[in-house]
Design an enzyme around this catalytic site. Sequence first.
Site, PDB file in Angstrom:
ATOM      1  N   GLU A   4       0.808  -1.215   0.000  1.00  0.00           N
ATOM      2  CA  GLU A   4       0.000   0.000   0.000  1.00  0.00           C
ATOM      3  C   GLU A   4       0.845   1.271   0.000  1.00  0.00           C
ATOM      4  OE1 GLU A   4      -3.034   0.310  -0.696  1.00  0.00           O
ATOM      5  OE2 GLU A   4      -3.474  -1.818  -0.667  1.00  0.00           O
ATOM      6  N   TYR A  40      -6.748   6.539   3.808  1.00  0.00           N
ATOM      7  CA  TYR A  40      -6.857   5.521   2.774  1.00  0.00           C
ATOM      8  C   TYR A  40      -6.130   4.242   3.178  1.00  0.00           C
ATOM      9  CZ  TYR A  40      -5.552   2.511  -0.901  1.00  0.00           C
ATOM     10  OH  TYR A  40      -5.325   1.359  -1.586  1.00  0.00           O
ATOM     11  N   ASP A  95      -9.791   6.211  -2.625  1.00  0.00           N
ATOM     12  CA  ASP A  95      -8.594   6.659  -3.350  1.00  0.00           C
ATOM     13  C   ASP A  95      -9.030   7.361  -4.632  1.00  0.00           C
ATOM     14  OD1 ASP A  95      -9.488   4.615  -4.943  1.00  0.00           O
ATOM     15  OD2 ASP A  95      -7.488   3.816  -5.344  1.00  0.00           O
TER      16      ASP A  95
END
Length: 352
Positions: free
Chosen positions: A33, A116, A134
Amino acid sequence: MNFAEEIIEWYQRNKRDLPWRKTEDPYIIWLSEIIMQQTRVEQGTPYFNRFAEKYPTVELFASASEDEILKLWQGLGYYSRGRNMHQTAQLVMEEHAGYFPKNYDSLIKLKGIGEYTAAAISSFSSNEARAVVDGNVFRLLSRYFGIDTPINTGKGKKLFTDLANELLDKSQAGKFNQAIMEFGSLQCKPKNPDCLSCPLQAACEARKTNRINELPVKIKSLKIRERYFNYIIAQKDGQILINKRGAGDIWENMFDLPLFETEFPSHAHDLIRSEKFISCFGEKVKIRSVSAPVKHILSHQKLHASFIEIESFSDRFLSERSWFYVGQDELEKLAQPKLIFHFFENFHKLNT
DNA sequence: AAGACGGGGGA
DNA sequence: TCCCCAGTCTT
């Protein structure tokens, strides 16, 4: 089928085979991520593979030096991500006994993990019901629901986050989050999305109202550019030399004065000795007056204009330029920028 | 709320 | 060129 069912259905048929989707290890998901923030999958994937290979556990990651991390990060950009990861890995070792957190509230406290990423890691590793928002989600939702609230404002972020959480299938949050992002990325693309093949086309508000290319709305971050305009007042036989502006700049096709733009503030005496100026007006120019600098604010530029009145100039060099002489009655018919119009108001007052 | 932070790919 | 990309941090 409702929204969640549609995109999950679509996801099962169209998902890419991405390496970080094969695990529920929050450390590995964290790795992926952070690397993928503001980064295209094709660009980030090789980095993910190298990091996962070299540091298979958070313990190994934490034992590396920051120099090593940044070296492996080299070429990916946004290097604060690497520095924050290093710090976070050490904190996980010290304060979480080496167990990478899985819940949103713990994750959000870690350096480099925002809303996020906390939602992504928590939902992917433990199905916590937090919707990811996102760039893909902003785009898909703004189009599907026809929402023109700017996405890069506090109001927009809250609106789209609330909406995503309403749509979220809480029984399979991880899969829903993967699906909505993949759908936005591959189906609801930024440019030229293939709406004809889209399973949501019938209900899509942007599609119905032909606003696919208008959504999502984003406030442009306008950085103010400083520019230094040196305007020349050149009069002959009661007429004044005027410039018609061309394309590719402000005030297209409007009228101002002969302009010498400089990168920095310059003195009139230096300016009239510049090669460019001499090629226009000759070498024998005298300065009659110089105005105080005038500031003029545009939406994305700050102009510093000075008006330099000259005499004893030659105008035999002017034929190639978009310059011409006009009398005052003609001048008043020309479309002038406010800055110029303002200048002439004062200039005429002085000369009467 | 606005700016900074990187580099690459597509239109 | 401009826009966008599995955003976050700082001021």
